[in-house]
Design a protein around this motif. Structure first.
Motif, PDB file in Angstrom:
ATOM      1  N   PRO A 188       4.148  43.421 -23.946  1.00 27.90           N
ATOM      2  CA  PRO A 188       5.515  43.887 -24.029  1.00 27.90           C
ATOM      3  C   PRO A 188       5.970  44.697 -22.826  1.00 27.90           C
ATOM      4  O   PRO A 188       7.163  44.808 -22.565  1.00 27.90           O
ATOM      5  N   LEU A 189       5.033  45.270 -22.040  1.00 33.94           N
ATOM      6  CA  LEU A 189       5.414  46.087 -20.899  1.00 33.94           C
ATOM      7  C   LEU A 189       5.404  45.311 -19.586  1.00 33.94           C
ATOM      8  O   LEU A 189       5.635  45.888 -18.528  1.00 33.94           O
ATOM      9  N   ALA A 190       5.142  43.995 -19.643  1.00 30.13           N
ATOM     10  CA  ALA A 190       4.976  43.212 -18.414  1.00 30.13           C
ATOM     11  C   ALA A 190       6.224  43.256 -17.551  1.00 30.13           C
ATOM     12  O   ALA A 190       6.151  43.366 -16.329  1.00 30.13           O
ATOM     13  N   ALA A 191       7.401  43.161 -18.164  1.00 35.69           N
ATOM     14  CA  ALA A 191       8.638  43.104 -17.392  1.00 35.69           C
ATOM     15  C   ALA A 191       8.911  44.395 -16.633  1.00 35.69           C
ATOM     16  O   ALA A 191       9.640  44.403 -15.635  1.00 35.69           O
ATOM     17  N   THR A 192       8.335  45.510 -17.062  1.00 36.70           N
ATOM     18  CA  THR A 192       8.589  46.790 -16.412  1.00 36.70           C
ATOM     19  C   THR A 192       7.528  47.145 -15.390  1.00 36.70           C
ATOM     20  O   THR A 192       7.638  48.158 -14.712  1.00 36.70           O
ATOM     21  N   GLN A 193       6.490  46.300 -15.255  1.00 36.97           N
ATOM     22  CA  GLN A 193       5.403  46.613 -14.344  1.00 36.97           C
ATOM     23  C   GLN A 193       5.734  46.167 -12.930  1.00 36.97           C
ATOM     24  O   GLN A 193       6.530  45.235 -12.726  1.00 36.97           O
ATOM     25  N   PRO A 194       5.117  46.804 -11.898  1.00 34.53           N
ATOM     26  CA  PRO A 194       5.354  46.394 -10.511  1.00 34.53           C
ATOM     27  C   PRO A 194       4.955  44.946 -10.275  1.00 34.53           C
ATOM     28  O   PRO A 194       4.103  44.398 -10.977  1.00 34.53           O
ATOM     29  N   VAL A 195       5.546  44.370  -9.239  1.00 32.36           N
ATOM     30  CA  VAL A 195       5.311  42.957  -8.949  1.00 32.36           C
ATOM     31  C   VAL A 195       3.843  42.677  -8.682  1.00 32.36           C
ATOM     32  O   VAL A 195       3.288  41.681  -9.133  1.00 32.36           O
ATOM     33  N   ASP A 196       3.163  43.586  -7.956  1.00 27.84           N
ATOM     34  CA  ASP A 196       1.762  43.317  -7.624  1.00 27.84           C
ATOM     35  C   ASP A 196       0.874  43.319  -8.857  1.00 27.84           C
ATOM     36  O   ASP A 196      -0.148  42.634  -8.909  1.00 27.84           O
ATOM     37  N   ILE A 197       1.244  44.077  -9.895  1.00 24.23           N
ATOM     38  CA  ILE A 197       0.483  44.063 -11.135  1.00 24.23           C
ATOM     39  C   ILE A 197       0.823  42.812 -11.946  1.00 24.23           C
ATOM     40  O   ILE A 197      -0.057  42.151 -12.504  1.00 24.23           O
ATOM     41  N   ARG A 198       2.110  42.468 -11.965  1.00 23.16           N
ATOM     42  CA  ARG A 198       2.509  41.285 -12.727  1.00 23.16           C
ATOM     43  C   ARG A 198       1.914  40.011 -12.138  1.00 23.16           C
ATOM     44  O   ARG A 198       1.735  39.016 -12.832  1.00 23.16           O
ATOM     45  N   MET A 199       1.591  40.037 -10.843  1.00 24.74           N
ATOM     46  CA  MET A 199       1.008  38.853 -10.213  1.00 24.74           C
ATOM     47  C   MET A 199      -0.305  38.461 -10.889  1.00 24.74           C
ATOM     48  O   MET A 199      -0.704  37.311 -10.869  1.00 24.74           O
ATOM     49  N   GLY A 200      -0.991  39.425 -11.489  1.00 26.16           N
ATOM     50  CA  GLY A 200      -2.222  39.115 -12.181  1.00 26.16           C
ATOM     51  C   GLY A 200      -2.021  38.185 -13.353  1.00 26.16           C
ATOM     52  O   GLY A 200      -2.953  37.544 -13.815  1.00 26.16           O
ATOM     53  N   TYR A 201      -0.794  38.106 -13.844  1.00 27.52           N
ATOM     54  CA  TYR A 201      -0.493  37.237 -14.967  1.00 27.52           C
ATOM     55  C   TYR A 201       0.021  35.868 -14.510  1.00 27.52           C
ATOM     56  O   TYR A 201       0.324  35.023 -15.336  1.00 27.52           O
ATOM     57  N   THR A 202       0.146  35.682 -13.201  1.00 31.94           N
ATOM     58  CA  THR A 202       0.585  34.400 -12.670  1.00 31.94           C
ATOM     59  C   THR A 202      -0.563  33.411 -12.762  1.00 31.94           C
ATOM     60  O   THR A 202      -1.633  33.638 -12.203  1.00 31.94           O
ATOM     61  N   ARG A 203      -0.330  32.298 -13.445  1.00 29.98           N
ATOM     62  CA  ARG A 203      -1.388  31.309 -13.633  1.00 29.98           C
ATOM     63  C   ARG A 203      -0.934  29.911 -13.250  1.00 29.98           C
ATOM     64  O   ARG A 203      -1.505  28.927 -13.698  1.00 29.98           O
ATOM     65  N   ALA A 204       0.075  29.829 -12.396  1.00 30.02           N
ATOM     66  CA  ALA A 204       0.521  28.525 -11.894  1.00 30.02           C
ATOM     67  C   ALA A 204       1.243  28.719 -10.566  1.00 30.02           C
ATOM     68  O   ALA A 204       1.924  29.729 -10.360  1.00 30.02           O
ATOM     69  N   LEU A 205       1.059  27.757  -9.677  1.00 33.95           N
ATOM     70  CA  LEU A 205       1.755  27.794  -8.398  1.00 33.95           C
ATOM     71  C   LEU A 205       2.192  26.393  -8.006  1.00 33.95           C
ATOM     72  O   LEU A 205       1.674  25.393  -8.524  1.00 33.95           O
ATOM     73  N   ARG A 206       3.139  26.376  -7.070  1.00 31.64           N
ATOM     74  CA  ARG A 206       3.599  25.113  -6.493  1.00 31.64           C
ATOM     75  C   ARG A 206       3.614  25.267  -4.987  1.00 31.64           C
ATOM     76  O   ARG A 206       4.074  26.275  -4.453  1.00 31.64           O
ATOM     77  N   THR A 207       3.083  24.286  -4.271  1.00 31.71           N
ATOM     78  CA  THR A 207       3.073  24.318  -2.825  1.00 31.71           C
ATOM     79  C   THR A 207       3.278  22.915  -2.284  1.00 31.71           C
ATOM     80  O   THR A 207       3.218  21.931  -3.037  1.00 31.71           O
ATOM     81  N   THR A 208       3.507  22.822  -0.985  1.00 35.28           N
ATOM     82  CA  THR A 208       3.679  21.527  -0.331  1.00 35.28           C
ATOM     83  C   THR A 208       2.556  21.321   0.670  1.00 35.28           C
ATOM     84  O   THR A 208       2.312  22.174   1.531  1.00 35.28           O
ATOM     85  N   VAL A 209       1.863  20.201   0.535  1.00 33.87           N
ATOM     86  CA  VAL A 209       0.810  19.822   1.471  1.00 33.87           C
ATOM     87  C   VAL A 209       1.389  18.831   2.472  1.00 33.87           C
ATOM     88  O   VAL A 209       1.963  17.804   2.083  1.00 33.87           O
ATOM     89  N   SER A 210       1.260  19.130   3.749  1.00 29.97           N
ATOM     90  CA  SER A 210       1.789  18.245   4.793  1.00 29.97           C
ATOM     91  C   SER A 210       0.743  17.192   5.145  1.00 29.97           C
ATOM     92  O   SER A 210      -0.366  17.533   5.580  1.00 29.97           O
ATOM     93  N   THR A 211       1.091  15.933   4.945  1.00 34.91           N
ATOM     94  CA  THR A 211       0.183  14.833   5.253  1.00 34.91           C
ATOM     95  C   THR A 211       0.824  13.908   6.277  1.00 34.91           C
ATOM     96  O   THR A 211       2.027  13.998   6.553  1.00 34.91           O
ATOM     97  N   ASP A 212       0.024  13.007   6.839  1.00 30.50           N
ATOM     98  CA  ASP A 212       0.565  12.045   7.804  1.00 30.50           C
ATOM     99  C   ASP A 212       1.585  11.119   7.156  1.00 30.50           C
ATOM    100  O   ASP A 212       2.423  10.535   7.848  1.00 30.50           O
ATOM    101  N   GLN A 213       1.496  10.961   5.840  1.00 31.61           N
ATOM    102  CA  GLN A 213       2.418  10.079   5.129  1.00 31.61           C
ATOM    103  C   GLN A 213       3.629  10.817   4.568  1.00 31.61           C
ATOM    104  O   GLN A 213       4.464  10.226   3.891  1.00 31.61           O
ATOM    105  N   GLY A 214       3.704  12.120   4.810  1.00 30.96           N
ATOM    106  CA  GLY A 214       4.837  12.887   4.316  1.00 30.96           C
ATOM    107  C   GLY A 214       4.397  14.015   3.392  1.00 30.96           C
ATOM    108  O   GLY A 214       3.208  14.187   3.121  1.00 30.96           O
TER     109      GLY A 214
END
Length: 359
Positions: free
Chosen positions: A211-237
């Protein structure tokens, strides 16, 4: 012949008649029992009924409601293992010499083969442009250095790690830096790559951090991050890569198959993938569920399993000591899987998975 001889002869004749009568009565009793015994089509009706129920259970698994204890999802999680009941029932049918039960067993056998027969062999073929891998390295892994060394030796071009602890993160970064010059970490998930990465950002999969997650600092909330999205640059795009670790599930007598957190995560991840603009997408992660589970419909309707398309047999990944389910997944869109396999065990309770994809 004397009177004594005549008496003895009479007794012998009487004994013979009594013995013959006894034999006749025994034959009659045996004939009655044989006539009253059910024939092969009438014997084993309970076994035949169980066989038909088993076939209907597998055939109509999607119709099993989830309202009570998520029974439907629980059945779908272990659905391939229901095939083990077929030889058990067959032994019972043969012991009872029941023709009806043997015929009834054709129903679950045909249904199981229709569902999983294609997974019995090796579906891989040569070729591929990029090797991707995923591993839940385990928060309790006592040998992160050895795990990192084994993963680097796999030859993967892109490597996703989940369940990274703050204590072990630096170990993996140091051990993998030579093989993978590019990497990105968000919370407890990370991606190591031989190819450049860009546009890395966390994906909100609605993790419940309290319940206190929304009030916590960003660096602490990052511990609850369990998914990411990124782009891999390949020769095919560009290739959009998602790394995710969905919530855990529990089985207990009171709540049944408890999947509320995971299901909420899966829905949010499905929405993120639906909004993805890149045509080429790869999802690497521990989804804490199988692709047969209806909870992943939003994901599997947009991505397909690399292992189902090009894997070797079932490819179970958990638990590592005796794998029973495949909950570590590689799902793709816009690329063609050419092979998929399970890597040798590490210090984790999960087995790593890898796949080769082609443009």
């Amino acid at each position: 012949m004397t009177r004594v001889d005549e008496a003895e002869s009479g007794r012998d004749d009487a004994s013979s008649r009594d013995a013959g009568a006894g034999t006749g009565r025994a034959r009659i009793r045996r004939a009655i029992r044989a006539a009253s015994r059910p024939g092969p089509w009438k014997r084993g009706r309970p076994i035949a009924a169980l066989a038909l129920l088993l076939g209907l259970l597998m055939l109509l698994h999607a119709k099993i409601p989830n309202r009570i204890g998520n029974v439907g999802s629980l059945v779908e999680t272990f659905l391939p293992w229901f095939g083990l009941f077929i030889p058990v029932l067959l032994i019972g049918a043969l012991w009872r010499r029941s023709a009806s039960a043997v015929v009834a067993l054709l129903v679950p056998a045909v249904v199981w083969l229709n569902l999983f027969g294609g997974l019995l062999g090796d579906r891989s073929h040569p070729g591929g442009d990029l090797t991707v891998a995923e591993h839940n390295v385990g928060a309790g892994n006592s040998d992160p250095v050895g795990t990192a060394r084994d993963l680097a030796a796999s030859g993967a071009d892109v490597l996703a790690l989940v369940e990274l602890t703050e204590q072990a993160r630096g170990t993996y970064e140091d051990a993998l830096s030579e093989a993978y010059p590019y990497h990105a970490v968000q919370g407890t998930v990370g991606l190591w790559s031989k190819l450049p990465l860009s546009d890395t950002q966390p994906v909100d999969i609605k993790m419940d951090a309290g319940p206190l997650a929304a009030t916590q600092p960003v660096d602490i909330r990052m511990g609850y991050t369990r998914a990411l999205r990124t782009t891999v640059s390949t020769d095919q795009g560009p290739l959009a890569v998602y790394v995710a670790h969905l919530g855990s599930v529990r089985v207990n007598p009171r709540a049944g198959f408890s999947t509320a957190h995971r299901d909420r995560n899966a829905q949010a991840l499905g929405e993120a993938i639906a909004a993805e603009q890149n045509e080429r997408v790869v999802l690497l992660g521990d989804l804490n569920g199988t692709t047969d589970d209806r909870a992943f419909a939003d994901i599997t309707s947009r991505l397909r399993s690399a292992h189902d398309a090009a894997g070797d047999r079932f490819g179970f990944t958990w638990p590592a000591e005796f794998p029973m389910v495949r909950i570590d997944q590689i799902l793709v869109r816009g690329v063609e899987p050419t092979s998929s396999w399970v890597l040798p065990a590490t210090g984790s309770d999960h087995l790593p998975v890898a796949a080769r994809i082609s443009w």
